[in-house]
Motif scaffolding. Structure first.
Motif, PDB file in Angstrom:
ATOM      1  N   LEU A  13       0.832  -1.185   0.000  1.00 39.67           N
ATOM      2  CA  LEU A  13       0.000   0.000   0.000  1.00 39.67           C
ATOM      3  C   LEU A  13       0.873   1.245   0.000  1.00 39.67           C
ATOM      4  N   GLU A  14       0.403   2.295  -0.646  1.00 35.74           N
ATOM      5  CA  GLU A  14       1.145   3.537  -0.677  1.00 35.74           C
ATOM      6  C   GLU A  14       0.239   4.704  -0.299  1.00 35.74           C
ATOM      7  N   PRO A  15      -0.315   4.697   0.914  1.00 34.07           N
ATOM      8  CA  PRO A  15      -1.098   5.855   1.356  1.00 34.07           C
ATOM      9  C   PRO A  15      -0.163   6.955   1.826  1.00 34.07           C
ATOM     10  N   SER A  16      -0.730   8.052   2.360  1.00 33.77           N
ATOM     11  CA  SER A  16       0.090   9.159   2.820  1.00 33.77           C
ATOM     12  C   SER A  16       0.772   8.847   4.143  1.00 33.77           C
ATOM     13  N   TYR A  17       0.463   7.736   4.755  1.00 33.26           N
ATOM     14  CA  TYR A  17       1.088   7.340   5.999  1.00 33.26           C
ATOM     15  C   TYR A  17       1.130   5.818   6.046  1.00 33.26           C
ATOM     16  N   GLU A  18       1.987   5.289   6.904  1.00 34.58           N
ATOM     17  CA  GLU A  18       2.075   3.837   7.048  1.00 34.58           C
ATOM     18  C   GLU A  18       0.881   3.330   7.841  1.00 34.58           C
ATOM     19  N   LEU A  19       0.280   2.253   7.362  1.00 35.00           N
ATOM     20  CA  LEU A  19      -0.880   1.690   8.045  1.00 35.00           C
ATOM     21  C   LEU A  19      -0.431   0.837   9.227  1.00 35.00           C
ATOM     22  N   ARG A  20      -0.815   1.276  10.424  1.00 32.11           N
ATOM     23  CA  ARG A  20      -0.547   0.523  11.639  1.00 32.11           C
ATOM     24  C   ARG A  20      -1.792   0.567  12.512  1.00 32.11           C
ATOM     25  N   PHE A  72       2.135  15.209   9.761  1.00 33.07           N
ATOM     26  CA  PHE A  72       3.373  15.813  10.229  1.00 33.07           C
ATOM     27  C   PHE A  72       3.410  17.302   9.882  1.00 33.07           C
ATOM     28  N   LEU A  73       3.987  18.104  10.766  1.00 39.08           N
ATOM     29  CA  LEU A  73       4.271  19.503  10.482  1.00 39.08           C
ATOM     30  C   LEU A  73       5.571  19.866  11.191  1.00 39.08           C
ATOM     31  N   TRP A  74       6.533  20.381  10.418  1.00 39.34           N
ATOM     32  CA  TRP A  74       7.854  20.700  10.956  1.00 39.34           C
ATOM     33  C   TRP A  74       7.929  22.155  11.389  1.00 39.34           C
ATOM     34  N   ALA A 120       6.500  27.694  12.141  1.00 38.90           N
ATOM     35  CA  ALA A 120       6.004  26.538  11.398  1.00 38.90           C
ATOM     36  C   ALA A 120       6.499  26.579   9.953  1.00 38.90           C
ATOM     37  N   LEU A 121       6.977  25.445   9.477  1.00 40.69           N
ATOM     38  CA  LEU A 121       7.436  25.327   8.092  1.00 40.69           C
ATOM     39  C   LEU A 121       6.289  24.765   7.256  1.00 40.69           C
ATOM     40  N   PHE A 122       5.362  25.642   6.904  1.00 44.69           N
ATOM     41  CA  PHE A 122       4.169  25.196   6.196  1.00 44.69           C
ATOM     42  C   PHE A 122       4.549  24.549   4.866  1.00 44.69           C
ATOM     43  N   GLY A 123       3.913  23.432   4.579  1.00 46.70           N
ATOM     44  CA  GLY A 123       4.236  22.658   3.387  1.00 46.70           C
ATOM     45  C   GLY A 123       5.165  21.500   3.657  1.00 46.70           C
ATOM     46  N   GLU A 124       5.847  21.539   4.812  1.00 51.72           N
ATOM     47  CA  GLU A 124       6.733  20.429   5.184  1.00 51.72           C
ATOM     48  C   GLU A 124       5.935  19.460   6.046  1.00 51.72           C
ATOM     49  N   THR A 125       5.272  18.527   5.394  1.00 53.85           N
ATOM     50  CA  THR A 125       4.306  17.665   6.077  1.00 53.85           C
ATOM     51  C   THR A 125       4.612  16.185   5.913  1.00 53.85           C
ATOM     52  N   ASN A 126       5.884  15.868   5.720  1.00 54.97           N
ATOM     53  CA  ASN A 126       6.295  14.469   5.627  1.00 54.97           C
ATOM     54  C   ASN A 126       7.131  14.090   6.848  1.00 54.97           C
ATOM     55  N   ALA A 127       7.415  12.814   6.972  1.00 53.53           N
ATOM     56  CA  ALA A 127       8.237  12.356   8.095  1.00 53.53           C
ATOM     57  C   ALA A 127       9.694  12.760   7.932  1.00 53.53           C
ATOM     58  N   THR A 128      10.054  13.231   6.747  1.00 51.70           N
ATOM     59  CA  THR A 128      11.431  13.666   6.476  1.00 51.70           C
ATOM     60  C   THR A 128      11.423  15.130   6.052  1.00 51.70           C
ATOM     61  N   LEU A 129      12.376  15.894   6.575  1.00 55.13           N
ATOM     62  CA  LEU A 129      12.538  17.308   6.224  1.00 55.13           C
ATOM     63  C   LEU A 129      13.870  17.471   5.511  1.00 55.13           C
TER      64      LEU A 129
END
Length: 321
Positions: free
Chosen positions: A208-215, A266-268, A274-283
């Motif tokens: 699966l490739e959703p926006s987050y890992e399914l747990r 995620f928001l960094w 706030a770094l708006f637009g940086e919404t992944n687990a990696t920055l």
């Protein structure tokens, strides 16, 4: 139910214990053993309750313009425009499990015999029908689509029948901790006992490739080209620590966080900004500069159950020499 996925559930439908999604219609079985069907089901206005003849429904499966209903006494009732003919083959009061997807339906008898049939008007031969095993004596759940069939055994293992070229077929067969299965138009989903989800598609997808890992998943479903999962809402848990980074100026630096939970967002932050637009687990920090990139970096991880803010790193940018 239309092609855009919108449907109107009957007003006043309550005490539902299970639902099934067909190609163009939905089905609900209530705790009282009644069946509600809405959308383009092929019933042509007939009341499904009349067709149940007073029997109590315990499960249902839906395909393209047909519905398979399992009753409490083990009878199989076929409703809709199409009839797969399974109810004429399987002995009365001997059905244990039902499944359906698209133009394919299946039923398992209490002696382990498997009946997989397709809508007669569609596609001369389908792999899921021609490759189907004769018996599945240990199965506690079955799932089918037009390419693949799968049975979940009581010990958590799977039995799969599929074309040999299916990518991920071996992966499915290696599962030993299955808790539930579901089938869409061309994919099989497996919910593992640890709450993770395995997805194998006839088109070659093996994850699966959703926006987050399914747990922390507790239930799965699939129909057509759509899959869904229900997760247990828990506040996100951070699994990585804090570190100090010394980075040469103009170098690109990558910060990341490891978190667990369902439906993570995620928001960094750089300091309190706030770094708006940086919404992944990696920055990614491209071409860092001492004046603008040095400082503390935080990430806020949230889901419907709550939020956690974590101090990921302190970045020190060394000047050029």
């Amino acid at each position: 139910m239309n092609r855009e996925g919108r449907t109107s559930v009957p007003v006043g439908l309550t005490e539902v214990q299970s639902v099934a999604a067909g190609t163009y219609h939905g089905v609900a079985v209530t705790r009282k053993g009644s069946v509600a069907i809405w959308g383009n089901s092929g019933l042509r206005g007939l009341d499904p309750e009349i067709q149940l003849s007073g029997k109590t429904a315990v499960a249902a499966a839906a395909g393209m313009w047909f519905t398979l209903v399992l009753t409490s006494d083990g009878d199989l009732i076929e409703l809709g425009f199409y009839s797969l003919g399974i109810s004429r083959e399987i002995p009365a009061r001997r059905t244990r499990l039902v499944a359906a997807s698209g133009v394919v339906g299946a039923a398992l008898a209490d002696d382990g015999r498997l009946f997989v049939r397709k809508v007669p008007e569609y596609i001369p031969e389908l792999p899921v029908v021609t490759n189907a095993p004769l018996r599945l004596p240990q199965a506690i759940q079955i799932a089918v689509n037009e390419q693949v069939g799968c049975a979940l055994n009581g010990d958590g293992t799977l039995q799969v029948w599929a074309p040999p070229e299916l990518v991920g077929n071996e992966l499915l067969a290696s599962v030993t901790n299955g808790a539930a299965i579901a089938a869409g138009e061309s994919a099989i989903l497996v919910l593992r006992k640890d709450g993770s989800v395995l997805h194998v598609g006839a088109g070659g997808s093996s994850h699966l490739e959703p926006s987050y890992e399914l747990r922390d998943v507790v239930a799965i479903s699939a129909s057509g080209r759509t899959a869904a999962a229900i997760g247990r809402s828990r506040t996100p848990r951070i699994e990585s620590g804090h570190e100090t980074r010394l980075v040469p100026q103009w170098q690109t630096e990558k910060l990341s966080v490891e978190a667990s939970g369902f439906g993570l967002n995620f928001l960094w932050y750089h300091g309190d900004r706030a770094l708006f637009g940086e919404t992944n687990a990696t920055l990614i920090l491209p071409a860092v500069r001492q004046e603008t990139s040095s400082g503390d970096y935080f990430v806020r991880v949230s889901n419907p159950a709550g939020a956690t803010t974590h101090h990921v790193a302190t970045v020190q940018v060394s000047p050029q020499t």
